[in-house]
Design an enzyme around this catalytic site. Structure first.
Site, PDB file in Angstrom:
ATOM      1  N   ASP A  77       7.452  -8.065  -7.850  1.00 24.32           N
ATOM      2  CA  ASP A  77       6.270  -7.764  -7.033  1.00 24.32           C
ATOM      3  C   ASP A  77       5.617  -6.492  -7.570  1.00 24.32           C
ATOM      4  O   ASP A  77       5.108  -5.658  -6.814  1.00 24.32           O
ATOM      5  CB  ASP A  77       6.638  -7.605  -5.561  1.00 24.32           C
ATOM      6  CG  ASP A  77       5.452  -7.805  -4.613  1.00 24.32           C
ATOM      7  OD1 ASP A  77       4.411  -8.337  -5.055  1.00 24.32           O
ATOM      8  OD2 ASP A  77       5.563  -7.416  -3.438  1.00 24.32           O
ATOM      9  N   TYR A 109      -4.091 -14.583  -1.472  1.00 22.16           N
ATOM     10  CA  TYR A 109      -3.454 -14.985  -0.213  1.00 22.16           C
ATOM     11  C   TYR A 109      -4.182 -16.145   0.470  1.00 22.16           C
ATOM     12  O   TYR A 109      -3.568 -16.928   1.185  1.00 22.16           O
ATOM     13  CB  TYR A 109      -3.453 -13.801   0.760  1.00 22.16           C
ATOM     14  CG  TYR A 109      -2.280 -12.865   0.693  1.00 22.16           C
ATOM     15  CD1 TYR A 109      -1.494 -12.738  -0.450  1.00 22.16           C
ATOM     16  CD2 TYR A 109      -1.948 -12.072   1.790  1.00 22.16           C
ATOM     17  CE1 TYR A 109      -0.426 -11.866  -0.496  1.00 22.16           C
ATOM     18  CE2 TYR A 109      -0.882 -11.194   1.760  1.00 22.16           C
ATOM     19  CZ  TYR A 109      -0.121 -11.085   0.619  1.00 22.16           C
ATOM     20  OH  TYR A 109       0.930 -10.216   0.577  1.00 22.16           O
TER      21      TYR A 109
END
Length: 381
Positions: free
Chosen positions: A290, A133
């Site tokens: 995902d 991230y």
């Protein structure tokens, strides 16, 4: 190893009709009219499959999987398990692209690359992104560009989080630099150099990406924003982004009935239908799972009920809904988990049933249920 699949209805993903398909070792070597590949001497030991009444497709590509596991945002007890080859191939996945998510500390690039190499050794095709991230990106070597250039498995950077309270809140300059370094790594290595972008539910949506396209020379081909069906506002922006030539990635969901009601998530089949009706090119859309990511579940009153885990099983489920619920042609829907991700991520030899391509194949029944999965010419499920 030789495999001859006879008289099967082939979606390559474009519809080819009934064909015989011959694979030798890990490659597709011939596609011909039924009955025209004779079992001559050197084919005498070939395994023969009667495909009458069945459908042949390319093996599925799941281009966004937390192969080391995900979660951890609610504490260590909420970390989800790693992906396994068995749980990928049983859902038709023969190629996987791994990534790190919120946690780039407890799980790092050494572990991700090692896991990717392990999946390859177990018989499927596997790639990964560098980073997680956060920006600055935590790389394996001393730079993004070097990771992409020198590490075979690494094809880009991601998943970089934007418009999300868990992101590192990157500035425009920081984000643009990551995009530039990633593109350079791709140019120098002959790879896609893709920036996989985690789209959160914040109001800024695709602002950073659009600004890079407007203010720099970096093209839309370097970005693949994922979770674009997270909510209605983001999805509407994604339509406009795709109309400008950008590729977008839908996130499949086995529990969409819950998320559609509680979180305003756009069901994949309806989202694809809306994009097609808006004029988005079919090859600009992908679907990923995902996989192994954490999916917190809440009651209508906001009470935390438990944690779900993303599964690659949702890929075929979404294709079925596209075909049977919104009547999107099977070839168009199928491309979102085969040819489209292969082209966008430049995965050579993947995503198509074509002579010279890798022998990654799924055999389905006419209701689109999996009967058999072949990876690199070998039966794996």
């Amino acid at each position: 190893m030789m495999l001859l699949i006879q008289n099967i209805d082939v979606y390559a993903p474009q519809h080819l009709g009934r064909k015989d398909v011959l694979t030798i070792n890990d490659k597709i070597v011939r596609i011909a009219e039924p009955g025209t590949i004779p079992l001559i001497t050197f084919l005498a030991d070939a395994t023969v499959i009667d495909g009458t009444g069945a459908v042949l497709t390319p093996g599925f590509i799941d281009c966004h999987v937390h192969v080391l596991g995900g979660g951890g945002e609610g504490g260590f007890a909420n970390r989800t398990p790693e992906a396994t080859v068995e749980n990928l191939v049983k859902y038709g996945v023969t190629t996987v692209v791994g990534c790190l998510g919120t946690d780039g500390i407890g799980r790092d690039m050494c572990a991700l690359v090692a896991k990717t190499k392990g999946l390859r050794e177990q018989g499927i095709s596997a790639y990964c992104y560098t980073g997680s991230y956060q920006i600055p990106v935590h790389t394996l070597t001393d730079s993004i560009t070097k990771d992409i250039m020198m590490i075979e498995e690494i094809i880009g950077t991601g998943e970089i989080a934007v418009s999300d309270h868990r992101s590192s809140q990157p500035t425009f300059e920081e984000f643009a630099r990551v995009a530039a370094d990633t593109r350079l790594g791709g140019v120098l290595s002959g790879k896609a150099g893709i920036i996989n972008i985690h789209m959160g539910d914040g109001p800024r949506c695709l602002d950073l990406v659009n600004r890079v396209l407007e203010e720099t020379e970096i093209p839309a081909s370097q970005f693949l924003p994922t979770h674009i069906n997270r909510n209605e506002k983001l999805f509407r922006e994604a339509i406009q982004y795709a109309l400008k030539g950008g590729a977008v990635d839908f996130t499949g969901n086995e529990d969409i009935d819950y998320w559609e009601t509680i979180c305003d998530e756009v069901r994949v089949c309806y989202g694809m239908q809306r994009m097609l009706e808006a004029g988005v090119a079919p090859d600009r859309m992908t679907i990923s799972s995902d996989g192994q990511g954490s999916l917190p579940i809440y009651s209508k009153d906001g009470e935390f009920l438990g944690m779900g885990v993303g599964q690659s099983s949702c890929l075929l489920k979404e294709i079925k809904e596209c075909v049977f619920k919104t009547h999107i042609p099977f070839a168009v829907a199928l491309a979102a988990i085969t040819a489209n991700p292969a082209n966008i991520l430049q995965l050579k030899g993947k995503g198509k049933i074509e002579e010279g391509y890798d022998a990654d194949l799924c055999i389905l029944d006419t209701s689109l249920n999996i009967l058999k999965v072949i990876a690199k010419g070998k039966s794996v499920h």
